[in-house]
Scaffold this motif. Structure first.
Motif, PDB file in Angstrom:
ATOM      1  N   ALA A   1       0.833  -1.203   0.000  1.00 12.52           N
ATOM      2  CA  ALA A   1       0.000   0.000   0.000  1.00 12.52           C
ATOM      3  C   ALA A   1       0.871   1.258   0.000  1.00 12.52           C
ATOM      4  CB  ALA A   1      -0.934   0.002   1.207  1.00 12.52           C
ATOM      5  N   LEU A   2       1.953   1.239   0.776  1.00 11.25           N
ATOM      6  CA  LEU A   2       2.857   2.383   0.803  1.00 11.25           C
ATOM      7  C   LEU A   2       3.544   2.573  -0.550  1.00 11.25           C
ATOM      8  CD1 LEU A   2       4.496   1.999   4.340  1.00 11.25           C
ATOM      9  CD2 LEU A   2       2.865   3.752   3.596  1.00 11.25           C
ATOM     10  N   GLU A   3       3.946   1.478  -1.188  1.00 10.58           N
ATOM     11  CA  GLU A   3       4.564   1.553  -2.514  1.00 10.58           C
ATOM     12  C   GLU A   3       3.578   2.124  -3.527  1.00 10.58           C
ATOM     13  OE1 GLU A   3       7.629   1.076  -3.997  1.00 10.58           O
ATOM     14  OE2 GLU A   3       8.306   1.049  -1.922  1.00 10.58           O
ATOM     15  N   ASP A   4       2.324   1.664  -3.485  1.00  7.90           N
ATOM     16  CA  ASP A   4       1.305   2.178  -4.394  1.00  7.90           C
ATOM     17  C   ASP A   4       1.094   3.672  -4.188  1.00  7.90           C
ATOM     18  OD1 ASP A   4       0.946  -0.303  -5.507  1.00  7.90           O
ATOM     19  OD2 ASP A   4      -0.906  -0.756  -4.415  1.00  7.90           O
ATOM     20  N   GLN A   5       1.067   4.072  -2.937  1.00  7.35           N
ATOM     21  CA  GLN A   5       0.868   5.478  -2.608  1.00  7.35           C
ATOM     22  C   GLN A   5       2.033   6.322  -3.147  1.00  7.35           C
ATOM     23  OE1 GLN A   5       0.802   6.402   1.616  1.00  7.35           O
ATOM     24  NE2 GLN A   5      -1.058   7.604   1.304  1.00  7.35           N
ATOM     25  N   LYS A   6       3.257   5.813  -2.989  1.00 12.62           N
ATOM     26  CA  LYS A   6       4.429   6.526  -3.520  1.00 12.62           C
ATOM     27  C   LYS A   6       4.349   6.640  -5.036  1.00 12.62           C
ATOM     28  CE  LYS A   6       7.839   4.567  -0.771  1.00 12.62           C
ATOM     29  NZ  LYS A   6       9.193   4.020  -0.649  1.00 12.62           N
ATOM     30  N   THR A   7       3.978   5.550  -5.688  1.00 12.61           N
ATOM     31  CA  THR A   7       3.885   5.534  -7.144  1.00 12.61           C
ATOM     32  C   THR A   7       2.835   6.519  -7.632  1.00 12.61           C
ATOM     33  OG1 THR A   7       4.585   3.237  -7.184  1.00 12.61           O
ATOM     34  CG2 THR A   7       3.494   4.063  -9.155  1.00 12.61           C
ATOM     35  N   GLN A   8       1.695   6.561  -6.960  1.00 19.43           N
ATOM     36  CA  GLN A   8       0.631   7.482  -7.345  1.00 19.43           C
ATOM     37  C   GLN A   8       1.066   8.928  -7.141  1.00 19.43           C
ATOM     38  OE1 GLN A   8      -2.773   6.253  -5.091  1.00 19.43           O
ATOM     39  NE2 GLN A   8      -3.262   4.570  -6.486  1.00 19.43           N
ATOM     40  N   THR A   9       1.782   9.191  -6.064  1.00 25.84           N
ATOM     41  CA  THR A   9       2.258  10.540  -5.795  1.00 25.84           C
ATOM     42  C   THR A   9       3.247  10.977  -6.866  1.00 25.84           C
ATOM     43  OG1 THR A   9       1.988  10.219  -3.416  1.00 25.84           O
ATOM     44  CG2 THR A   9       3.431  12.012  -4.112  1.00 25.84           C
ATOM     45  N   ILE A  10       4.165  10.088  -7.212  1.00 22.44           N
ATOM     46  CA  ILE A  10       5.152  10.399  -8.246  1.00 22.44           C
ATOM     47  C   ILE A  10       4.463  10.600  -9.587  1.00 22.44           C
ATOM     48  CG2 ILE A  10       7.082   9.443  -9.568  1.00 22.44           C
ATOM     49  CD1 ILE A  10       8.021   8.132  -6.904  1.00 22.44           C
ATOM     50  N   SER A  11       3.485   9.755  -9.894  1.00 20.65           N
ATOM     51  CA  SER A  11       2.765   9.862 -11.162  1.00 20.65           C
ATOM     52  C   SER A  11       1.995  11.171 -11.249  1.00 20.65           C
ATOM     53  CB  SER A  11       1.787   8.706 -11.330  1.00 20.65           C
ATOM     54  OG  SER A  11       2.486   7.503 -11.443  1.00 20.65           O
ATOM     55  N   SER A  12       1.348  11.539 -10.173  1.00 17.58           N
ATOM     56  CA  SER A  12       0.557  12.774 -10.201  1.00 17.58           C
ATOM     57  C   SER A  12       1.467  13.999 -10.285  1.00 17.58           C
ATOM     58  CB  SER A  12      -0.365  12.864  -8.996  1.00 17.58           C
ATOM     59  OG  SER A  12       0.381  12.973  -7.801  1.00 17.58           O
ATOM     60  N   GLU A  13       2.629  13.951  -9.658  1.00 18.44           N
ATOM     61  CA  GLU A  13       3.562  15.079  -9.727  1.00 18.44           C
ATOM     62  C   GLU A  13       4.170  15.195 -11.121  1.00 18.44           C
ATOM     63  OE1 GLU A  13       6.362  14.389  -6.605  1.00 18.44           O
ATOM     64  OE2 GLU A  13       4.988  15.082  -5.046  1.00 18.44           O
ATOM     65  N   SER A  14       4.561  14.076 -11.707  1.00 20.78           N
ATOM     66  CA  SER A  14       5.160  14.118 -13.040  1.00 20.78           C
ATOM     67  C   SER A  14       4.099  14.334 -14.106  1.00 20.78           C
ATOM     68  CB  SER A  14       5.960  12.852 -13.320  1.00 20.78           C
ATOM     69  OG  SER A  14       5.106  11.736 -13.356  1.00 20.78           O
ATOM     70  N   GLY A  15       2.869  13.916 -13.852  1.00 21.85           N
ATOM     71  CA  GLY A  15       1.785  14.098 -14.811  1.00 21.85           C
ATOM     72  C   GLY A  15       1.459  15.565 -15.018  1.00 21.85           C
ATOM     73  N   SER A  16       1.585  16.380 -13.974  1.00 23.11           N
ATOM     74  CA  SER A  16       1.291  17.800 -14.131  1.00 23.11           C
ATOM     75  C   SER A  16       2.355  18.494 -14.944  1.00 23.11           C
ATOM     76  CB  SER A  16       1.158  18.463 -12.757  1.00 23.11           C
ATOM     77  OG  SER A  16       2.384  18.363 -12.048  1.00 23.11           O
ATOM     78  N   ASP A  17       3.563  17.950 -14.978  1.00 24.65           N
ATOM     79  CA  ASP A  17       4.637  18.523 -15.779  1.00 24.65           C
ATOM     80  C   ASP A  17       4.495  18.159 -17.252  1.00 24.65           C
ATOM     81  OD1 ASP A  17       5.704  19.502 -13.459  1.00 24.65           O
ATOM     82  OD2 ASP A  17       7.180  17.891 -13.213  1.00 24.65           O
ATOM     83  N   LEU A  18       3.729  17.099 -17.553  1.00 22.53           N
ATOM     84  CA  LEU A  18       3.619  16.614 -18.912  1.00 22.53           C
ATOM     85  C   LEU A  18       2.400  17.175 -19.649  1.00 22.53           C
ATOM     86  CD1 LEU A  18       4.516  12.865 -18.320  1.00 22.53           C
ATOM     87  CD2 LEU A  18       6.009  14.658 -19.199  1.00 22.53           C
TER      88      LEU A  18
END
Length: 109
Positions: free
Chosen positions: A88-105
């Motif tokens: 669950a913690l790994e998923d949360q980290k992945t989602q956070t990274i995805s949402s942060e990088s998604g706004s840059d794209l």
């Protein structure tokens, strides 16, 4: 009772007390085995099969300790909960990274 016998008895008592306290608890062992399993999976995904095998064997040694002493069911419940928590913690980290990088794209119009 002589003084030397009393000192000897206290020494034995405190030695046994410290040995009992120094052994990891079932929770500590379950958490360590879950972490070793997680790291083994990561190593396997990175194609480091030597490290993956070593980590897997370390996790299995901990599990075997509880298979042999008849507490495997209790251990496995804790182990599973730690694995789920870790996932669950790994998923949360992945989602956070995805949402942060998604706004840059996002394209600017």
């Amino acid at each position: 009772m002589s003084r030397s016998k009393l000192v000897l008895l206290f020494g034995i008592f405190f030695s046994m007390f410290f040995m009992a306290c120094s052994e990891p608890s079932i929770q500590d062992d379950a958490q360590k085995a879950a972490e070793l399993s997680r790291l083994s999976n990561i190593s396997a995904m990175d194609n480091d099969l030597g490290a993956a095998g070593k980590l897997y064997n370390e996790a299995q040694e901990i599990m075997n300790k509880y298979r042999q002493n008849g507490k495997f069911d209790e251990f496995y419940q804790l182990y599973s909960s730690y694995l789920q928590e870790s996932a669950a913690l790994e998923d949360q980290k992945t989602q956070t990274i995805s949402s942060e990088s998604g706004s840059d794209l996002t394209p600017n119009n």
